[in-house]
Design a protein around this motif. Structure first.
Motif, PDB file in Angstrom:
ATOM      1  N   UNK A  89       0.838  -1.204   0.000  1.00  0.00           N
ATOM      2  CA  UNK A  89       0.000   0.000   0.000  1.00  0.00           C
ATOM      3  C   UNK A  89       0.872   1.252   0.000  1.00  0.00           C
ATOM      4  N   UNK A  90       1.939   1.234   0.769  1.00  0.00           N
ATOM      5  CA  UNK A  90       2.842   2.388   0.801  1.00  0.00           C
ATOM      6  C   UNK A  90       3.452   2.627  -0.585  1.00  0.00           C
ATOM      7  N   UNK A  91       3.857   1.560  -1.257  1.00  0.00           N
ATOM      8  CA  UNK A  91       4.405   1.697  -2.608  1.00  0.00           C
ATOM      9  C   UNK A  91       3.361   2.267  -3.569  1.00  0.00           C
ATOM     10  N   UNK A  92       2.120   1.828  -3.427  1.00  0.00           N
ATOM     11  CA  UNK A  92       1.072   2.363  -4.304  1.00  0.00           C
ATOM     12  C   UNK A  92       0.864   3.853  -4.050  1.00  0.00           C
ATOM     13  N   UNK A  93       0.909   4.261  -2.776  1.00  0.00           N
ATOM     14  CA  UNK A  93       0.761   5.675  -2.452  1.00  0.00           C
ATOM     15  C   UNK A  93       1.951   6.500  -2.940  1.00  0.00           C
ATOM     16  N   UNK A  94       3.085   5.824  -3.161  1.00  0.00           N
ATOM     17  CA  UNK A  94       4.244   6.485  -3.752  1.00  0.00           C
ATOM     18  C   UNK A  94       4.140   6.513  -5.283  1.00  0.00           C
ATOM     19  N   UNK A  95       2.983   6.092  -5.795  1.00  0.00           N
ATOM     20  CA  UNK A  95       2.638   6.150  -7.211  1.00  0.00           C
ATOM     21  C   UNK A  95       3.341   5.085  -8.050  1.00  0.00           C
ATOM     22  N   UNK A  96       3.743   3.994  -7.415  1.00  0.00           N
ATOM     23  CA  UNK A  96       4.213   2.846  -8.174  1.00  0.00           C
ATOM     24  C   UNK A  96       3.005   1.996  -8.587  1.00  0.00           C
ATOM     25  N   UNK A  97       3.164   1.268  -9.672  1.00  0.00           N
ATOM     26  CA  UNK A  97       2.091   0.419 -10.186  1.00  0.00           C
ATOM     27  C   UNK A  97       2.230  -0.960  -9.543  1.00  0.00           C
ATOM     28  N   UNK A  98       1.392  -1.239  -8.566  1.00  0.00           N
ATOM     29  CA  UNK A  98       1.491  -2.462  -7.768  1.00  0.00           C
ATOM     30  C   UNK A  98       0.342  -3.388  -8.140  1.00  0.00           C
ATOM     31  N   UNK A 100     -10.703 -13.344   2.157  1.00  0.00           N
ATOM     32  CA  UNK A 100     -10.250 -12.919   0.835  1.00  0.00           C
ATOM     33  C   UNK A 100     -11.129 -11.803   0.264  1.00  0.00           C
ATOM     34  N   UNK A 101     -12.368 -11.701   0.756  1.00  0.00           N
ATOM     35  CA  UNK A 101     -13.166 -10.533   0.420  1.00  0.00           C
ATOM     36  C   UNK A 101     -12.541  -9.269   0.974  1.00  0.00           C
ATOM     37  N   UNK A 102     -11.995  -9.367   2.192  1.00  0.00           N
ATOM     38  CA  UNK A 102     -11.296  -8.213   2.780  1.00  0.00           C
ATOM     39  C   UNK A 102     -10.025  -7.877   2.001  1.00  0.00           C
ATOM     40  N   UNK A 103      -9.294  -8.906   1.562  1.00  0.00           N
ATOM     41  CA  UNK A 103      -8.087  -8.667   0.760  1.00  0.00           C
ATOM     42  C   UNK A 103      -8.458  -7.922  -0.523  1.00  0.00           C
ATOM     43  N   UNK A 104      -9.486  -8.426  -1.221  1.00  0.00           N
ATOM     44  CA  UNK A 104      -9.908  -7.785  -2.477  1.00  0.00           C
ATOM     45  C   UNK A 104     -10.402  -6.363  -2.225  1.00  0.00           C
ATOM     46  N   UNK A 119      -9.622  -0.395  -2.646  1.00  0.00           N
ATOM     47  CA  UNK A 119      -9.536   0.920  -2.006  1.00  0.00           C
ATOM     48  C   UNK A 119      -8.215   1.615  -2.311  1.00  0.00           C
ATOM     49  N   UNK A 120      -7.170   0.830  -2.478  1.00  0.00           N
ATOM     50  CA  UNK A 120      -5.853   1.422  -2.711  1.00  0.00           C
ATOM     51  C   UNK A 120      -5.416   1.323  -4.176  1.00  0.00           C
ATOM     52  N   UNK A 121      -6.348   0.965  -5.051  1.00  0.00           N
ATOM     53  CA  UNK A 121      -6.076   0.902  -6.485  1.00  0.00           C
ATOM     54  C   UNK A 121      -4.928  -0.053  -6.795  1.00  0.00           C
ATOM     55  N   UNK A 122      -4.998  -1.244  -6.191  1.00  0.00           N
ATOM     56  CA  UNK A 122      -4.025  -2.299  -6.459  1.00  0.00           C
ATOM     57  C   UNK A 122      -4.749  -3.435  -7.182  1.00  0.00           C
ATOM     58  N   UNK A 123      -4.481  -3.660  -8.467  1.00  0.00           N
ATOM     59  CA  UNK A 123      -5.121  -4.779  -9.163  1.00  0.00           C
ATOM     60  C   UNK A 123      -4.828  -6.101  -8.447  1.00  0.00           C
TER      61      UNK A 123
END
Length: 296
Positions: free
Chosen positions: A199-208, A257-261, A266-270
């Protein structure tokens, strides 16, 4: 299942597995180009075995009597980071296919992504989380880098727990430039230090993008009734799954796994989920299609 079983015949040689899986796959991990418009000369480096001869500067060879390769920066330059969860729970075996476990599947998926990155001319590196520590293979390009990454993947063993959150936070310096991050895990420990780092990497604008792995027995709760099970990372005694427990198990697993998805959305991680007994090619194609859609 037959395709996965056939791949296991080459389990000791990741390069053979890669060739089999990638045959006819037909696309890369992003929408960039390696040649043509937008490619600018960057620097020379010494020729290394495995480099393509078309990249050798023959005029410089005539002047310097040494082989040099031209490096280019592309307008779509991107680095790919392969992140492997090598904790003890990843050793969970298939109950249907002998010799198959989550770790083999994750390692092979990441090896294929590395081969595609190398084919595209991208830099790529490897992060392995195992036994409370982090192991790095720094990002680089070329056939020799692919061999380094494959050797590190082959040497990795699933054991112990994830590193703690502080250790993972400190390691994120690896991704200074915009990067693609492919993380393969069973996601049973979620939220976790790994999820916080992604999540931190995604907030740093990396494509995770996240790949979570399960066995068919986990999905269907088709474990033998009364079989004993110990959490390989918790060590908190034996657990037995009785027939009456199966519905509660399925409900709990579905909720988890519903929580994982949901966290990934929420954090825009495919997020891609795969069953390890299913064809590996299909899971890889889905993971790469996510990458291409995101970067197009």
């Amino acid at each position: 299942m037959l395709e996965t079983a056939a791949l296991l015949a080459h389990a000791g040689k990741l390069d053979l597995v890669i060739r089999h899986v990638l045959a006819g796959l037909g696309h890369g991990i992003h929408a960039g180009r390696e040649r043509g418009a937008g490619v600018e000369f960057s620097e020379y480096r010494a020729y290394a075995p495995g480099d393509e001869w078309r990249r050798v500067d023959w005029k410089l060879l005539a002047r310097a009597d040494r082989y040099y390769v031209r490096e280019a920066e592309r307008d779509s330059h991107v680095a790919a980071w392969l992140w492997l969860d090598a904790t003890a729970s990843m050793a969970e075996p298939s109950r249907e296919v002998a010799g198959l476990d989550k770790f083999w599947f994750a390692r092979t998926m990441l090896a294929c992504v590395a081969a595609i990155a190398q084919r595209q001319g991208d830099a790529f590196g490897l992060i392995v989380c195992t036994d409370g520590r982090i192991e790095f293979t720094p990002a680089s390009r070329g056939p020799r880098q692919l061999q380094r990454v494959l050797a590190a993947l082959k040497a990795a063993q699933p054991k112990g727990r994830l590193p703690d959150a502080e250790a993972l936070k400190k390691c994120l310096h690896f991704a200074r430039a915009p990067s693609l991050v492919f993380a393969a895990t069973d996601a049973l420990d979620w939220p976790s230090p790994l999820s916080e780092a992604l999540v931190r990497l995604r907030h740093m604008r990396h494509d995770v993008r996240l790949l979570s792995l399960r066995t068919r027995a986990e999905v269907n709760a088709s474990f033998k009734s009364g079989a004993a099970y110990r959490d390989p990372e918790g060590g908190d005694g034996l657990h037995r799954l009785q027939g009456a427990d199966r519905d509660a198990y399925r409900h709990a697993l579905s909720a988890h796994f519903g929580n994982v998805a949901g966290d990934c959305r929420r954090h825009d991680i495919p997020y891609v989920s795969a069953v390890i007994e299913d064809p590996l090619q299909d899971a890889l194609r889905g993971w790469l299609n996510v990458a291409v859609r995101r970067s197009a």
